[in-house]
Design a protein around this motif. Structure first.
Motif, PDB file in Angstrom:
ATOM      1  N   THR A  47      -5.225  -1.257  -5.114  1.00  0.00           N
ATOM      2  CA  THR A  47      -4.719  -1.886  -3.902  1.00  0.00           C
ATOM      3  C   THR A  47      -3.264  -2.249  -4.110  1.00  0.00           C
ATOM      4  OG1 THR A  47      -6.895  -2.827  -3.430  1.00  0.00           O
ATOM      5  CG2 THR A  47      -5.020  -3.791  -2.279  1.00  0.00           C
ATOM      6  N   SER A  48      -2.426  -1.991  -3.098  1.00  0.00           N
ATOM      7  CA  SER A  48      -1.020  -2.335  -3.151  1.00  0.00           C
ATOM      8  C   SER A  48      -0.363  -1.642  -4.353  1.00  0.00           C
ATOM      9  CB  SER A  48      -0.863  -3.857  -3.199  1.00  0.00           C
ATOM     10  OG  SER A  48       0.475  -4.230  -2.977  1.00  0.00           O
ATOM     11  N   ALA A  49       0.432  -2.363  -5.149  1.00  0.00           N
ATOM     12  CA  ALA A  49       1.058  -1.733  -6.307  1.00  0.00           C
ATOM     13  C   ALA A  49       0.013  -1.229  -7.292  1.00  0.00           C
ATOM     14  CB  ALA A  49       2.002  -2.719  -6.992  1.00  0.00           C
ATOM     15  N   GLY A  50      -1.149  -1.877  -7.320  1.00  0.00           N
ATOM     16  CA  GLY A  50      -2.233  -1.402  -8.166  1.00  0.00           C
ATOM     17  C   GLY A  50      -2.735  -0.030  -7.758  1.00  0.00           C
ATOM     18  N   ALA A  51      -2.616   0.293  -6.458  1.00  0.00           N
ATOM     19  CA  ALA A  51      -3.012   1.620  -5.989  1.00  0.00           C
ATOM     20  C   ALA A  51      -2.115   2.696  -6.583  1.00  0.00           C
ATOM     21  CB  ALA A  51      -2.966   1.675  -4.465  1.00  0.00           C
ATOM     22  N   SER A 114      10.959  -4.784   9.167  1.00  0.00           N
ATOM     23  CA  SER A 114      10.695  -5.409   7.875  1.00  0.00           C
ATOM     24  C   SER A 114      11.965  -6.056   7.356  1.00  0.00           C
ATOM     25  CB  SER A 114      10.192  -4.370   6.865  1.00  0.00           C
ATOM     26  OG  SER A 114      11.174  -3.371   6.648  1.00  0.00           O
ATOM     27  N   LEU A 115      11.779  -6.919   6.363  1.00  0.00           N
ATOM     28  CA  LEU A 115      12.921  -7.573   5.740  1.00  0.00           C
ATOM     29  C   LEU A 115      13.687  -6.606   4.843  1.00  0.00           C
ATOM     30  CD1 LEU A 115      14.453 -10.250   5.204  1.00  0.00           C
ATOM     31  CD2 LEU A 115      12.864 -10.644   3.305  1.00  0.00           C
ATOM     32  N   LEU A 116      12.954  -5.740   4.120  1.00  0.00           N
ATOM     33  CA  LEU A 116      13.566  -4.802   3.187  1.00  0.00           C
ATOM     34  C   LEU A 116      13.182  -3.369   3.542  1.00  0.00           C
ATOM     35  CD1 LEU A 116      12.883  -6.718  -0.162  1.00  0.00           C
ATOM     36  CD2 LEU A 116      15.042  -6.622   1.116  1.00  0.00           C
ATOM     37  N   ASP A 117      14.060  -2.445   3.192  1.00  0.00           N
ATOM     38  CA  ASP A 117      13.839  -1.012   3.428  1.00  0.00           C
ATOM     39  C   ASP A 117      13.364  -0.385   2.116  1.00  0.00           C
ATOM     40  OD1 ASP A 117      13.908   1.681   3.920  1.00  0.00           O
ATOM     41  OD2 ASP A 117      16.043   1.765   4.449  1.00  0.00           O
ATOM     42  N   ASN A 118      12.084   0.010   2.067  1.00  0.00           N
ATOM     43  CA  ASN A 118      11.521   0.560   0.832  1.00  0.00           C
ATOM     44  C   ASN A 118      11.510   2.082   0.805  1.00  0.00           C
ATOM     45  OD1 ASN A 118       9.512   0.913   2.750  1.00  0.00           O
ATOM     46  ND2 ASN A 118       7.842   0.275   1.408  1.00  0.00           N
ATOM     47  N   ALA A 119      12.447   2.710   1.529  1.00  0.00           N
ATOM     48  CA  ALA A 119      12.551   4.170   1.484  1.00  0.00           C
ATOM     49  C   ALA A 119      12.733   4.695   0.054  1.00  0.00           C
ATOM     50  CB  ALA A 119      13.703   4.641   2.374  1.00  0.00           C
ATOM     51  N   PRO A 120      13.485   4.004  -0.826  1.00  0.00           N
ATOM     52  CA  PRO A 120      13.595   4.509  -2.208  1.00  0.00           C
ATOM     53  C   PRO A 120      12.254   4.639  -2.917  1.00  0.00           C
ATOM     54  CG  PRO A 120      15.308   2.899  -1.789  1.00  0.00           C
ATOM     55  CD  PRO A 120      14.388   2.854  -0.601  1.00  0.00           C
ATOM     56  N   LEU A 121      11.294   3.772  -2.588  1.00  0.00           N
ATOM     57  CA  LEU A 121       9.983   3.853  -3.228  1.00  0.00           C
ATOM     58  C   LEU A 121       9.302   5.172  -2.908  1.00  0.00           C
ATOM     59  CD1 LEU A 121       7.626   2.649  -4.826  1.00  0.00           C
ATOM     60  CD2 LEU A 121       6.868   1.539  -2.707  1.00  0.00           C
ATOM     61  N   ARG A 122       9.416   5.621  -1.666  1.00  0.00           N
ATOM     62  CA  ARG A 122       8.802   6.901  -1.298  1.00  0.00           C
ATOM     63  C   ARG A 122       9.389   8.030  -2.145  1.00  0.00           C
ATOM     64  NH1 ARG A 122       5.980   9.179   2.954  1.00  0.00           N
ATOM     65  NH2 ARG A 122       5.951   7.181   4.062  1.00  0.00           N
ATOM     66  N   GLY A 123      10.710   8.027  -2.297  1.00  0.00           N
ATOM     67  CA  GLY A 123      11.335   9.061  -3.113  1.00  0.00           C
ATOM     68  C   GLY A 123      10.877   8.998  -4.554  1.00  0.00           C
ATOM     69  N   LEU A 124      10.749   7.790  -5.087  1.00  0.00           N
ATOM     70  CA  LEU A 124      10.277   7.629  -6.471  1.00  0.00           C
ATOM     71  C   LEU A 124       8.861   8.170  -6.634  1.00  0.00           C
ATOM     72  CD1 LEU A 124      10.584   6.364  -9.340  1.00  0.00           C
ATOM     73  CD2 LEU A 124       9.589   4.271  -8.364  1.00  0.00           C
ATOM     74  N   LEU A 125       7.971   7.820  -5.713  1.00  0.00           N
ATOM     75  CA  LEU A 125       6.587   8.276  -5.807  1.00  0.00           C
ATOM     76  C   LEU A 125       6.493   9.796  -5.710  1.00  0.00           C
ATOM     77  CD1 LEU A 125       4.738   5.576  -3.653  1.00  0.00           C
ATOM     78  CD2 LEU A 125       5.050   5.658  -6.131  1.00  0.00           C
ATOM     79  N   GLU A 126       7.309  10.376  -4.858  1.00  0.00           N
ATOM     80  CA  GLU A 126       7.298  11.834  -4.726  1.00  0.00           C
ATOM     81  C   GLU A 126       7.750  12.506  -6.026  1.00  0.00           C
ATOM     82  OE1 GLU A 126       9.782  12.375  -1.347  1.00  0.00           O
ATOM     83  OE2 GLU A 126       8.147  12.115   0.120  1.00  0.00           O
ATOM     84  N   HIS A 187      -0.548   7.015   2.152  1.00  0.00           N
ATOM     85  CA  HIS A 187      -1.589   6.044   1.824  1.00  0.00           C
ATOM     86  C   HIS A 187      -1.064   5.010   0.828  1.00  0.00           C
ATOM     87  CE1 HIS A 187      -4.162   9.466   3.234  1.00  0.00           C
ATOM     88  NE2 HIS A 187      -4.804   8.466   3.818  1.00  0.00           N
ATOM     89  N   LEU A 188      -0.290   5.452  -0.137  1.00  0.00           N
ATOM     90  CA  LEU A 188       0.262   4.532  -1.129  1.00  0.00           C
ATOM     91  C   LEU A 188       1.307   3.608  -0.513  1.00  0.00           C
ATOM     92  CD1 LEU A 188       0.630   6.919  -4.195  1.00  0.00           C
ATOM     93  CD2 LEU A 188      -1.154   5.235  -3.765  1.00  0.00           C
ATOM     94  N   MET A 189       2.166   4.181   0.347  1.00  0.00           N
ATOM     95  CA  MET A 189       3.185   3.361   1.002  1.00  0.00           C
ATOM     96  C   MET A 189       2.533   2.311   1.899  1.00  0.00           C
ATOM     97  SD  MET A 189       6.189   4.375  -0.062  1.00  0.00           S
ATOM     98  CE  MET A 189       7.330   3.739   1.171  1.00  0.00           C
ATOM     99  N   ALA A 190       1.453   2.685   2.575  1.00  0.00           N
ATOM    100  CA  ALA A 190       0.743   1.737   3.430  1.00  0.00           C
ATOM    101  C   ALA A 190       0.089   0.646   2.602  1.00  0.00           C
ATOM    102  CB  ALA A 190      -0.305   2.466   4.262  1.00  0.00           C
ATOM    103  N   SER A 191      -0.586   1.037   1.543  1.00  0.00           N
ATOM    104  CA  SER A 191      -1.293   0.078   0.710  1.00  0.00           C
ATOM    105  C   SER A 191      -0.352  -0.939   0.086  1.00  0.00           C
ATOM    106  CB  SER A 191      -2.071   0.808  -0.384  1.00  0.00           C
ATOM    107  OG  SER A 191      -2.820  -0.099  -1.165  1.00  0.00           O
ATOM    108  N   ALA A 192       0.890  -0.525  -0.190  1.00  0.00           N
ATOM    109  CA  ALA A 192       1.864  -1.393  -0.857  1.00  0.00           C
ATOM    110  C   ALA A 192       2.860  -2.031   0.108  1.00  0.00           C
ATOM    111  CB  ALA A 192       2.612  -0.597  -1.920  1.00  0.00           C
ATOM    112  N   ALA A 193       2.597  -1.970   1.409  1.00  0.00           N
ATOM    113  CA  ALA A 193       3.528  -2.507   2.403  1.00  0.00           C
ATOM    114  C   ALA A 193       3.333  -4.015   2.541  1.00  0.00           C
ATOM    115  CB  ALA A 193       3.336  -1.814   3.749  1.00  0.00           C
TER     116      ALA A 193
END
Length: 379
Positions: A47-51, A114-126, A187-193
């Motif tokens: 769940t979230s970052a654990g996912a 949102s308060l922060l833009d987590n677009a970099p996380l998507r690139g990292l996960l990819e 799914h990961l981006m949603a779980s960690a949002a």
């Protein structure tokens, strides 16, 4: 495995940057498990970052040693800029949008996401995850099931999206649903949002946010997926931390940190308590009594690894490692004061903090090495 007997599940809870603690615990388990073949956790639930950690393990299910080393390498080198934008235009632009929405909503029709833009996380996960490796791992038998939980903003349901062996069936309980799905970065981006902090993600017809929200039974996906042994690696409180007297009104950061702790930590503790009570009740009944009473429950062996130190205290020591613009924004919320360090601990994706948590998780897991050996059936 031919049947469900003996399947161990690993449950990884959420907590933003706190999830680095899980990596240290996994590193200790890796050492205890040694070079034995196979995957010690055929069922993975995150769940979230654990996912994200769970899916990383699933994508290397055939080589647990390699999987843990890969995850640790990513976490040790992680910076806030790899997870969300920390440049001044992004941060101050977000502040302006929120201010405009609050004080000029009648003019500004579009609300901030949102308060922060987590677009970099998507690139990292990819870059670091190979989700295409999950199906082959299932086919080989290196993995039995993997689930990622997210929370639906429209339905209010806690959805566990899972990839699993063909004999695993979807489930539906009160506000809890298990849906077979090919897992994706969405799914990961949603779980960690994190609520308010990161934007929701649309999957099919609904927007989803952090899976810890409204997750009333965090351990239940592992049970539905066929586990009879569950190892939980949390990243929350050390137990009863007591009450501290305070004369000052709580800052926004303190209130936000309290809310996040309620989302991430309290439901897990409650679910574990309930599972312990069920196990105790079943232990007092004979199998024939359970059958006669129509009780379809089975005892579930559980083991929990949790921090031996307060993670917010550790975060406070590393606050200055954040980028200057981000420190300026967080200071205004009270995040850099001691009472606001809980919120800081969720956002502090910097090597000093994550490495400290990895070290703590490693030692906390080794402190339970005897129990872990019994759980893993390695003597």
């Amino acid at each position: 495995m031919a049947d469900g007997a003996g399947r161990a599940a690993l449950v990884l809870s959420g907590g933003g940057a706190r999830a680095a603690y899980q990596v240290g615990a996994l590193y200790a388990i890796r050492e205890l498990y040694g070079k034995r073949p196979g995957n010690p956790f055929p069922i993975l639930c995150g769940t979230s970052a654990g996912a994200i950690n769970a899916v990383a393990l699933a994508s290397h299910a055939g080589d647990f040693n390699r999987a843990v080393r890969h995850i640790a390498r990513v976490w040790r080198g992680l910076h806030a800029r790899d997870v969300y934008r920390v440049d001044p235009p992004a941060l101050f632009g977000s502040g302006l949008r929120w201010g405009a929405a609050l004080f000029g909503g009648w003019v500004v029709r579009q609300t901030p996401r949102s308060l922060l833009d987590n677009a970099p996380l998507r690139g990292l996960l990819e870059r670091v995850l190979d989700l295409s490796a999950i199906d082959p791992a299932l086919a080989r038998g290196d993995l039995y099931a993997i689930s990622v939980t997210a929370s639906g903003y429209s339905s209010g349901d806690s959805l566990s999206f899972f990839q699993a062996a063909t004999d695993v069936l979807p489930w539906r309980r009160a506000k809890r649903v298990g849906v077979r799905s090919a897992l994706s970065i969405d799914h990961l981006m949603a779980s960690a949002a994190l609520p308010f902090v990161f934007p929701a993600v649309k999957i099919r017809r609904e927007y989803f946010g952090d899976g810890s929200m409204r997750q009333l039974a965090p351990v239940s996906p592992a049970i539905h997926l066929g586990a009879d042994r569950i190892l939980v690696i949390g990243a929350g409180r050390t137990g009863d931390e007591g009450r501290v007297a305070s004369e000052d009104y709580p800052s926004p950061a303190q209130i936000a940190g309290h809310a996040l702790s309620s989302i991430f930590l309290d439901t897990l503790e409650g679910d574990l308590e309930q599972l312990a009570r069920i196990n105790d009740t079943l232990g007092r009944l004979e199998a024939t009594q359970c059958a006669a009473a129509g009780i379809g429950l089975r005892p579930i062996e559980t083991l929990v690894i949790r921090p031996s130190q307060r993670l917010d205290t550790i975060a406070a020591r590393h606050a200055r490692s954040l980028p200057p613009a981000l420190r300026l924004v967080l200071r205004g919320l009270g995040t850099l004061r001691s009472e606001g360090s809980t919120l800081l601990s969720y956002l502090l994706f910097e090597p000093g903090f994550t490495r400290a948590l990895i070290e703590l998780g490693y030692h906390d897991a080794l402190a339970q090495s005897a129990a872990l050996r019994r759980f893993l059936r390695i003597g």
